[in-house]
Design a protein around this motif. Structure first.
Motif, PDB file in Angstrom:
ATOM      1  N   VAL A  44       0.836  -1.207   0.000  1.00 57.71           N
ATOM      2  CA  VAL A  44       0.000   0.000   0.000  1.00 57.71           C
ATOM      3  C   VAL A  44       0.870   1.257   0.000  1.00 57.71           C
ATOM      4  N   PHE A  45       1.913   1.280   0.853  1.00 63.39           N
ATOM      5  CA  PHE A  45       2.791   2.450   0.886  1.00 63.39           C
ATOM      6  C   PHE A  45       3.552   2.609  -0.428  1.00 63.39           C
ATOM      7  N   GLY A  46       3.937   1.503  -1.046  1.00 60.46           N
ATOM      8  CA  GLY A  46       4.612   1.583  -2.333  1.00 60.46           C
ATOM      9  C   GLY A  46       3.714   2.190  -3.400  1.00 60.46           C
ATOM     10  N   LEU A  47       2.457   1.762  -3.432  1.00 58.05           N
ATOM     11  CA  LEU A  47       1.519   2.319  -4.401  1.00 58.05           C
ATOM     12  C   LEU A  47       1.205   3.782  -4.091  1.00 58.05           C
ATOM     13  N   TYR A  48       1.186   4.125  -2.804  1.00 60.86           N
ATOM     14  CA  TYR A  48       0.967   5.524  -2.411  1.00 60.86           C
ATOM     15  C   TYR A  48       2.123   6.401  -2.892  1.00 60.86           C
ATOM     16  N   ARG A  49       3.356   5.879  -2.744  1.00 55.80           N
ATOM     17  CA  ARG A  49       4.525   6.636  -3.214  1.00 55.80           C
ATOM     18  C   ARG A  49       4.468   6.839  -4.724  1.00 55.80           C
ATOM     19  N   LYS A  50       4.028   5.798  -5.440  1.00 56.42           N
ATOM     20  CA  LYS A  50       3.921   5.921  -6.894  1.00 56.42           C
ATOM     21  C   LYS A  50       2.937   7.016  -7.258  1.00 56.42           C
ATOM     22  N   LYS A  51       1.803   7.032  -6.575  1.00 55.05           N
ATOM     23  CA  LYS A  51       0.785   8.029  -6.841  1.00 55.05           C
ATOM     24  C   LYS A  51       1.310   9.435  -6.518  1.00 55.05           C
ATOM     25  N   LYS A  52       2.047   9.529  -5.404  1.00 62.03           N
ATOM     26  CA  LYS A  52       2.591  10.819  -4.968  1.00 62.03           C
ATOM     27  C   LYS A  52       3.649  11.330  -5.958  1.00 62.03           C
ATOM     28  N   GLU A  53       4.467  10.425  -6.504  1.00 62.50           N
ATOM     29  CA  GLU A  53       5.489  10.821  -7.475  1.00 62.50           C
ATOM     30  C   GLU A  53       4.864  11.247  -8.790  1.00 62.50           C
ATOM     31  N   GLY A  54       3.720  10.690  -9.114  1.00 58.18           N
ATOM     32  CA  GLY A  54       3.054  11.000 -10.372  1.00 58.18           C
ATOM     33  C   GLY A  54       2.516  12.408 -10.435  1.00 58.18           C
ATOM     34  N   LYS A  55       2.333  13.056  -9.286  1.00 59.15           N
ATOM     35  CA  LYS A  55       1.770  14.411  -9.265  1.00 59.15           C
ATOM     36  C   LYS A  55       2.792  15.442  -9.624  1.00 59.15           C
TER      37      LYS A  55
END
Length: 55
Positions: A44-55
């Motif tokens: 979950v944290f890995g996917l959250y980081r991916k989403k955060k980097e995408g912004k």
């Protein structure tokens, strides 16, 4: 390798290993459940980081 990819990969590997260990022992202990929970949190944290980097 990007940080979020490592986090997701480690989480998946932990979940698979815990599942295999539970299948071999034919029982689920509290430690196996804790490892699976930690693996899911890592994913979950890995996917959250991916989403955060995408912004």
């Amino acid at each position: 390798m990007e940080q979020w990819k490592q986090s997701v990969l480690i989480g998946v590997i932990l979940a698979i290993l815990a599942g295999m260990f539970a299948a071999i022992r034919k029982e689920i202990s509290i430690w196996i459940v804790l490892i699976i929970i930690l693996a899911v949190i890592d994913i979950v944290f890995g996917l959250y980081r991916k989403k955060k980097e995408g912004k």
